[in-house]
Design an enzyme around this catalytic site. Structure first.
Site, PDB file in Angstrom:
ATOM      1  N   HIS A  60      15.531 -17.155  -9.464  1.00 28.54           N
ATOM      2  CA  HIS A  60      15.640 -18.010  -8.265  1.00 28.54           C
ATOM      3  C   HIS A  60      16.644 -19.141  -8.462  1.00 28.54           C
ATOM      4  O   HIS A  60      16.596 -19.864  -9.468  1.00 28.54           O
ATOM      5  CB  HIS A  60      14.277 -18.609  -7.919  1.00 28.54           C
ATOM      6  CG  HIS A  60      14.345 -19.622  -6.817  1.00 28.54           C
ATOM      7  ND1 HIS A  60      14.502 -19.249  -5.500  1.00 28.54           N
ATOM      8  CD2 HIS A  60      14.312 -20.973  -6.837  1.00 28.54           C
ATOM      9  CE1 HIS A  60      14.552 -20.347  -4.750  1.00 28.54           C
ATOM     10  NE2 HIS A  60      14.442 -21.405  -5.540  1.00 28.54           N
ATOM     11  N   HIS A 104      11.694 -12.245  -1.446  1.00 32.85           N
ATOM     12  CA  HIS A 104      11.604 -12.561  -0.019  1.00 32.85           C
ATOM     13  C   HIS A 104      12.270 -11.452   0.787  1.00 32.85           C
ATOM     14  O   HIS A 104      13.030 -10.648   0.251  1.00 32.85           O
ATOM     15  CB  HIS A 104      12.292 -13.900   0.266  1.00 32.85           C
ATOM     16  CG  HIS A 104      13.680 -13.958  -0.312  1.00 32.85           C
ATOM     17  ND1 HIS A 104      14.776 -13.426   0.321  1.00 32.85           N
ATOM     18  CD2 HIS A 104      14.120 -14.432  -1.499  1.00 32.85           C
ATOM     19  CE1 HIS A 104      15.838 -13.606  -0.431  1.00 32.85           C
ATOM     20  NE2 HIS A 104      15.472 -14.203  -1.554  1.00 32.85           N
ATOM     21  N   HIS A 115      15.895 -14.575   3.814  1.00 31.45           N
ATOM     22  CA  HIS A 115      17.317 -14.860   3.774  1.00 31.45           C
ATOM     23  C   HIS A 115      18.027 -13.829   2.912  1.00 31.45           C
ATOM     24  O   HIS A 115      17.389 -13.066   2.192  1.00 31.45           O
ATOM     25  CB  HIS A 115      17.592 -16.271   3.237  1.00 31.45           C
ATOM     26  CG  HIS A 115      17.212 -16.462   1.803  1.00 31.45           C
ATOM     27  ND1 HIS A 115      15.922 -16.713   1.407  1.00 31.45           N
ATOM     28  CD2 HIS A 115      17.944 -16.408   0.668  1.00 31.45           C
ATOM     29  CE1 HIS A 115      15.880 -16.841   0.090  1.00 31.45           C
ATOM     30  NE2 HIS A 115      17.098 -16.646  -0.384  1.00 31.45           N
TER      31      HIS A 115
END
Ligand code: ZN
Length: 125
Positions: A60, A104, A115
């Site tokens: 991340h 995600h 996104h």
């Protein structure tokens, strides 16, 4: 059995806002603890299922989010950037299992903090 784990932050349980996923955000330290907890649960499960080794890639943002001193010491950790293979850094044909945690949905798709980021790896260009 060799296990590979790539862990993102947006899809970790308890994380739902931008403030939680951006370094310096009020909720970011809590998100680091939640992310590290999910990583540790997966590492523990892998070893209970017979893993001989676990390699985990912090995937991340800055790729330095997991709390190193709280991470299960049985796992080897890849962190920081740049990484040639970005979110898949370290994976190889020698791994028997790959887990992708805390990911995600793509931009425009239903999902928390959905996104799409531009590809940063240059390996396949
Ligand atoms: Zn992320």
């Amino acid at each position: 059995m060799r296990v590979y784990i790539s862990i993102d932050m947006e899809g970790v349980g308890g994380i739902a806002t931008m403030d939680q996923i951006v370094r310096g955000g009020h909720g970011y330290p809590r998100s680091q603890r939640l992310m590290t907890g999910e990583a540790n649960a997966a590492i523990e499960g892998a070893f209970e299922a017979g893993a001989d080794s676990v390699l985990i890639n912090d995937s991340h943002g800055t790729m330095d989010n997991l709390l190193h001193d709280e991470l299960d010491p049985r796992a080897r950790l890849i962190f920081g950037s740049p990484k040639l293979d970005c979110m898949a850094e370290g994976i190889s044909a020698e791994h028997d299992v790959a887990m992708f945690l805390g990911y995600h949905a793509a931009a425009g798709s239903p999902g928390v903090l959905a996104h799409t980021s531009p590809r940063t790896s240059t390996r396949y260009d």
